[in-house]
Write a protein that holds these residues in place. Structure first.
Motif, PDB file in Angstrom:
ATOM      1  N   MET A 153       0.764  -1.170   0.005  1.00 28.18           N
ATOM      2  CA  MET A 153      -0.128   0.059   0.117  1.00 28.18           C
ATOM      3  C   MET A 153       0.887   1.221  -0.029  1.00 28.18           C
ATOM      4  O   MET A 153       1.826   1.475   0.777  1.00 28.18           O
ATOM      5  CB  MET A 153      -0.613  -0.160   1.154  1.00 28.18           C
ATOM      6  N   PRO A 154       0.582   2.145  -0.973  1.00 31.95           N
ATOM      7  CA  PRO A 154       1.465   3.462  -0.845  1.00 31.95           C
ATOM      8  C   PRO A 154       0.684   4.411   0.314  1.00 31.95           C
ATOM      9  O   PRO A 154      -0.665   4.590   0.346  1.00 31.95           O
ATOM     10  CB  PRO A 154       0.855   4.144  -2.117  1.00 31.95           C
ATOM     11  N   MET A 155       1.375   5.051   1.144  1.00 30.68           N
ATOM     12  CA  MET A 155       1.138   5.740   2.055  1.00 30.68           C
ATOM     13  C   MET A 155       2.023   6.963   2.314  1.00 30.68           C
ATOM     14  O   MET A 155       3.186   6.748   2.420  1.00 30.68           O
ATOM     15  CB  MET A 155       0.826   5.126   3.605  1.00 30.68           C
ATOM     16  N   SER A 156       1.195   8.058   2.719  1.00 31.86           N
ATOM     17  CA  SER A 156       2.185   9.323   3.081  1.00 31.86           C
ATOM     18  C   SER A 156       2.132   9.452   4.555  1.00 31.86           C
ATOM     19  O   SER A 156       1.221   9.141   5.254  1.00 31.86           O
ATOM     20  CB  SER A 156       1.452  10.504   2.259  1.00 31.86           C
ATOM     21  N   PRO A 157       3.347   9.583   5.094  1.00 32.39           N
ATOM     22  CA  PRO A 157       3.322   9.784   6.571  1.00 32.39           C
ATOM     23  C   PRO A 157       2.579  11.005   7.075  1.00 32.39           C
ATOM     24  O   PRO A 157       1.935  10.796   8.468  1.00 32.39           O
ATOM     25  CB  PRO A 157       4.911  10.337   7.048  1.00 32.39           C
ATOM     26  N   LYS A 158       2.151  12.096   6.087  1.00 29.65           N
ATOM     27  CA  LYS A 158       1.260  13.020   6.706  1.00 29.65           C
ATOM     28  C   LYS A 158      -0.007  12.622   6.410  1.00 29.65           C
ATOM     29  O   LYS A 158      -0.941  13.348   6.891  1.00 29.65           O
ATOM     30  CB  LYS A 158       1.623  14.252   6.067  1.00 29.65           C
ATOM     31  N   GLY A 159      -0.458  11.768   5.769  1.00 28.70           N
ATOM     32  CA  GLY A 159      -2.034  11.109   5.326  1.00 28.70           C
ATOM     33  C   GLY A 159      -2.582  10.082   6.534  1.00 28.70           C
ATOM     34  O   GLY A 159      -3.653   9.442   5.899  1.00 28.70           O
ATOM     35  N   VAL A 160      -1.866   9.840   7.312  1.00 30.21           N
ATOM     36  CA  VAL A 160      -2.305   8.564   8.313  1.00 30.21           C
ATOM     37  C   VAL A 160      -2.358   9.194   9.594  1.00 30.21           C
ATOM     38  O   VAL A 160      -1.940  10.293  10.006  1.00 30.21           O
ATOM     39  CB  VAL A 160      -1.224   7.401   8.206  1.00 30.21           C
ATOM     40  N   VAL A 161      -2.855   8.486  10.704  1.00 25.13           N
ATOM     41  CA  VAL A 161      -2.912   8.771  12.157  1.00 25.13           C
ATOM     42  C   VAL A 161      -1.504   9.100  12.375  1.00 25.13           C
ATOM     43  O   VAL A 161      -0.485   8.816  11.966  1.00 25.13           O
ATOM     44  CB  VAL A 161      -3.386   7.843  12.968  1.00 25.13           C
ATOM     45  N   PRO A 162      -1.466  10.173  13.560  1.00 24.18           N
ATOM     46  CA  PRO A 162      -0.018  10.793  13.689  1.00 24.18           C
ATOM     47  C   PRO A 162       0.962   9.778  14.201  1.00 24.18           C
ATOM     48  O   PRO A 162       2.149   9.844  13.822  1.00 24.18           O
ATOM     49  CB  PRO A 162      -0.365  11.731  14.996  1.00 24.18           C
ATOM     50  N   GLY A 163       0.656   8.577  15.026  1.00 22.64           N
ATOM     51  CA  GLY A 163       1.672   7.615  15.470  1.00 22.64           C
ATOM     52  C   GLY A 163       2.094   6.811  14.174  1.00 22.64           C
ATOM     53  O   GLY A 163       3.398   6.576  14.444  1.00 22.64           O
TER      54      GLY A 163
END
Length: 200
Positions: free
Chosen positions: A102-112
């Protein structure tokens, strides 16, 4: 057989008010005890977990363990990471997992989860423990829709994630690759194996 009716004296208005005040206080106390019980369970788990060998705790309270070391740099908020993950409760029950990278941006997910991604070099596998404030109990943007019952359940618990960092690239590079694909009408993944974000 006859029944003699016994007249009841009317209840004074102030007594009714005090009865309702008592009921409201009892409900507030019950809610407070329930919250305190959940809170102490979370704190107790995290404090015990922090003392385990190999578990490290960041300044925010994120706990993590390196399962497989990677090498090289780590992602930033300007990157998109390609990961495999499994999300579990502390009892081992799986509540979410990726079916494919899965592509995920660190700024697009829950803070932790975002903080966790930024600790991981390519080729690494980490286990993370997110306290509620770093997960779904984190402050939500103004105007966000109300939480579903499933998300409310997630917001009250420590969440455990096993995450494998496959790769990451700058978000701007990914956007350029996606634009080139659209212009060429191609449905194949861009070079480097990064698939376009799925809106997760």
């Amino acid at each position: 057989m006859s029944v003699t009716a016994v007249p009841l004296h009317p209840v004074k208005q102030r007594h009714i008010v005090w009865i309702w005040v008592g009921i409201a206080l009892a409900l507030l106390l019950a809610a407070g005890f329930a919250w305190a019980g959940t809170r102490s369970d979370v704190d107790s788990f995290l404090s015990g977990n922090a003392s385990r060998p190999g578990v490290m705790t960041t300044a925010s309270g994120l706990q993590y363990e390196v399962l497989t070391k990677g090498s090289g740099p780590t992602p930033t908020d300007a990157d998109v990471a390609l990961v495999n993950y499994v999300g579990k409760f502390t009892d081992g029950t799986v509540f979410d997992q990726s079916r494919q990278p899965m592509p995920m941006s660190p700024k697009g997910v829950v803070p932790g989860f975002g903080e966790a991604l930024k600790l991981m070099p390519k080729g690494s596998k980490y286990r993370f423990w997110l306290k509620p404030e770093l997960g779904y109990a984190a402050p939500r943007p103004e105007g966000a829709p109300p939480m579903s019952p499933e998300v409310e359940k997630l917001a009250k618990q420590v969440l455990v994630f096993d995450v494998e960092m496959i790769d990451f690239i700058p978000e701007t590079v990914l956007q350029q690759q996606m634009m080139q694909q659209q212009q060429q009408g191609s449905a194949t993944p861009p070079p480097g194996g990064m698939a376009p974000p799925t809106g997760r």
